[in-house]
Design a protein around this motif. Structure first.
Motif, PDB file in Angstrom:
ATOM      1  N   ARG A 153       0.841  -1.188   0.000  1.00  0.00           N
ATOM      2  CA  ARG A 153       0.000   0.000   0.000  1.00  0.00           C
ATOM      3  C   ARG A 153       0.884   1.250   0.000  1.00  0.00           C
ATOM      4  N   PRO A 154       0.357   2.349  -0.461  1.00  0.00           N
ATOM      5  CA  PRO A 154       1.138   3.603  -0.427  1.00  0.00           C
ATOM      6  C   PRO A 154       1.614   3.914   0.989  1.00  0.00           C
ATOM      7  N   GLY A 155       2.865   4.216   1.116  1.00  0.00           N
ATOM      8  CA  GLY A 155       3.435   4.541   2.413  1.00  0.00           C
ATOM      9  C   GLY A 155       4.121   3.374   3.089  1.00  0.00           C
ATOM     10  N   GLN A 156       3.859   2.147   2.608  1.00  0.00           N
ATOM     11  CA  GLN A 156       4.519   0.983   3.201  1.00  0.00           C
ATOM     12  C   GLN A 156       5.932   0.846   2.635  1.00  0.00           C
TER      13      GLN A 156
END
Length: 621
Positions: A153-156
């Motif tokens: 996911r975005p940010g991971q």
């Protein structure tokens, strides 16, 4: 957790032994080398208290695929596997903690070349690859996520923990099935503590103290506050070791030319008492280390420690999530006289009475075997070196009980009469009573009539049987007769009182059944009507009513009139009145169905048996 069943495959002589019943107190009996100690050691392996050695792997796992479900060893053959499985009843707290229902199946499997693994049967993802993502390497995690169309996911961050998180979220939403999977730490922590006492440990009280205190120490670690502190220490040391692990990983990558190599240390603190110093002194003597004392003193101390352990380890409550304790004794009677063996039996019973306590004993001692309910005995035997078990269940008949006792006695090398628990012989008139009374007794009290010390036999009105009863009495054995109440006045009875008196018996030697005449009288009108409707329906398709039965309870023989009534109106009626009681007995469901008058006769018989047994026989008698 309360262990209720144990299954073992490919462990020594236990090539394939399924569902050994484990009760609050269980006695493992059998001849030498039949698998008693192997069973205890297999239990220790299940609970994580011992490792598998080469000598533990059953020889039947080699070249005996049809027996062990394993092929013969070879260069291309699968490795040998040892499996020990337990069935556990859960307390309310444990069921809530583990988020599952009771009973639960847990097993530990050792695969040759791969080590041991604790597993439990639970609801797991249908997709095999999603069941143990925690054990996958980073590259394997990426490949699995890619095959499932999953991305971070975005940010991971692109690290192992992120891929594990994504795959676990996907697994939670995927179809699930009930199957074996790696047991999480919470399951391992909930397993019972094992306290293993061996007969030869009588020479080492220090070993006994270490076992007791270590079990108690690990019990303390289950406290939530303590568990958090230990988990915190494990995490701290794992982080401190990570730098050292990274250095080792880089060295391996440099020297072995791997594309990728993962090394992640897992830390677990398992507290134990490593040593203990014992010393003792008698009155007026100098204190000396127990290791320097005589063997007799060591044995007395060990026995006292065993007795003390029951109080120390029985504080868990029924609803606690502490796992409980399983206390195991391997030949505890070794080097002990009969008086001390009886003390051990009392200690075993007290230990087994704890809320979450289980006691398993391997023994040859008749004192220990004779001191428990027959249903608590598991008889281990062997055929061509392979162990198998014989035990009794709640559904076994009286014939099954007698067969079990006979086979166990033969296997142990004793005469049947030594092991039949008989303290009191009770004769009955014929086949009807002999078939019905044991079943009625077991339904009333929950255990076989033999467990009460009563040996029942059918005389059938035979003078030879009466002569045998007279022989037993002359040889100081307790003999009673269980006869119909009308035997006192009915001269036509095969067991009338005059006939018994001719053989040296009196009215006091009789237990009378029937109100007012015979066994059939004691059962209620509703019970007879229910049995008749179920087994002997009327040809005119009308229902038998309790009033039909009640009308027969006038002068004369109730049983004869009842049989005549059934014969006159039902084509399915029993051929003889003797069959009626046996048929009714099989339809009864619980203790409340047993007439109070019959319960009273049984209780009298039990009291006689408890006070009976072989007595001192004076030389001049």
């Amino acid at each position: 957790m309360q262990l209720i069943g144990l299954s073992v495959s490919n462990f020594r002589s236990l090539a394939d032994v399924q569902d050994i019943p484990i009760r609050r107190q269980t006695i493992l009996a059998g001849h030498n080398d039949c698998g008693k100690t192997a069973t205890l050691d297999a239990l220790a392996f299940l609970l994580g208290e011992r490792d598998i050695q080469e000598s533990d792997i059953s020889r039947f796992a080699i070249g005996a695929a049809e027996r062990s479900a394993l092929p013969a060893l070879g260069d291309e053959e699968p490795p040998r596997t040892v499996t020990v499985e337990g069935r556990f009843e859960l307390s309310t707290g444990e069921a809530k903690l583990l988020n599952t229902s009771s009973p639960v199946r847990i097993r530990r499997r050792f695969v040759e070349g791969q080590g041991a693994r604790l597993e439990w049967e639970s609801l797991v993802p249908q997709c095999l690859e999603l069941r143990d993502v925690q054990g996958l390497k980073v590259s394997e995690l990426r490949d699995l996520a890619s095959s499932l169309g999953l991305n971070l996911r975005p940010g991971q961050t692109n690290v192992r923990a992120s891929w594990v998180e994504v795959l676990k979220e996907h697994a939670a939403l995927s179809p699930h099935v009930t199957d074996w999977a790696a047991a999480p730490p919470v399951v391992k922590d909930a397993l019972p503590q094992l306290l293993y006492f061996k007969g030869d440990s009588a020479e080492s009280p220090e070993a006994v103290v270490r076992s007791i205190l270590t079990a108690k120490l690990r019990e303390y670690t289950l406290d939530e506050t303590t568990r958090q502190k230990i988990t915190g220490l494990e995490d701290d040391f794992s982080k401190q070791l990570q730098e050292d692990a990274d250095q080792l990983r880089k060295l391996v990558l440099a020297r072995c030319a791997f594309d990728e190599f993962t090394l992640e240390p897992q830390i677990q603190f398992k507290p134990s008492v490593i040593s203990v110093a014992l010393a003792a002194s008698a009155s007026g003597q100098q204190t000396v280390p127990l290791s320097a004392a005589g063997a007799g003193r060591s044995r007395r101390v060990t026995l006292a420690l065993w007795e003390a352990s029951q109080q120390l380890l029985s504080e868990a409550t029924e609803d606690s999530a502490g796992g409980g304790v399983i206390i195991v004794y391997d030949e505890p009677d070794t080097h002990l006289d009969y008086d001390h063996q009886r003390r051990i039996m009392e200690m075993i019973k007290a230990s087994a009475s704890g809320a979450q306590s289980t006691v398993v004993v391997a023994t040859h001692s008749l004192n220990l075997i004779d001191g428990v309910d027959i249903q608590d005995i598991v008889h281990l035997n062997s055929r061509n070196g392979r162990a198998y078990i014989q035990s009794l269940t709640s559904n076994d008949t009286d014939a099954d009980t007698r067969r079990f006792l006979s086979n166990m006695a033969t296997s142990l090398g004793f005469r049947n009469s030594v092991l039949l628990h008989e303290r009191c012989f009770i004769a009955v008139e014929g086949a009807t009573e002999y078939a019905a009374l044991p079943a009625l007794f077991k339904l009333a009290f929950g255990y076989p009539i033999q467990s009460a010390g009563i040996a029942l036999w059918s005389c059938g009105g035979n003078d030879g049987a009466l002569n045998f009863a007279k022989f037993l009495k002359e040889h100081h054995r307790t003999v009673k007769f269980m006869v119909d109440a009308d035997s006192l006045k009915d001269k036509q009875k095969e067991f009338n009182i005059d006939r018994l008196k001719k053989q040296g018996f009196a009215e006091d030697d009789c237990l009378f059944i029937g109100d007012p005449h015979e066994l059939e009288d004691v059962f209620g009108n509703d019970q007879w009507a229910d049995t008749m409707n179920a087994l002997w329906p009327r040809d005119d398709e009308l229902q038998w009513k309790p009033e039909d039965v009640k009308a027969l309870r006038t002068e004369g023989k109730f049983s004869k009139k009842l049989h005549t009534l059934a014969r006159d109106h039902s084509s399915d009626a029993p051929r003889s009145k003797e069959e009626m009681v046996v048929a009714l007995t099989r339809r009864l469901q619980g203790p409340s169905d047993i007439p109070a008058s019959l319960i009273g006769v049984f209780e009298t018989a039990m009291k006689i048996a408890s006070d009976a047994g072989q007595r001192y026989w004076p030389e001049d008698d």
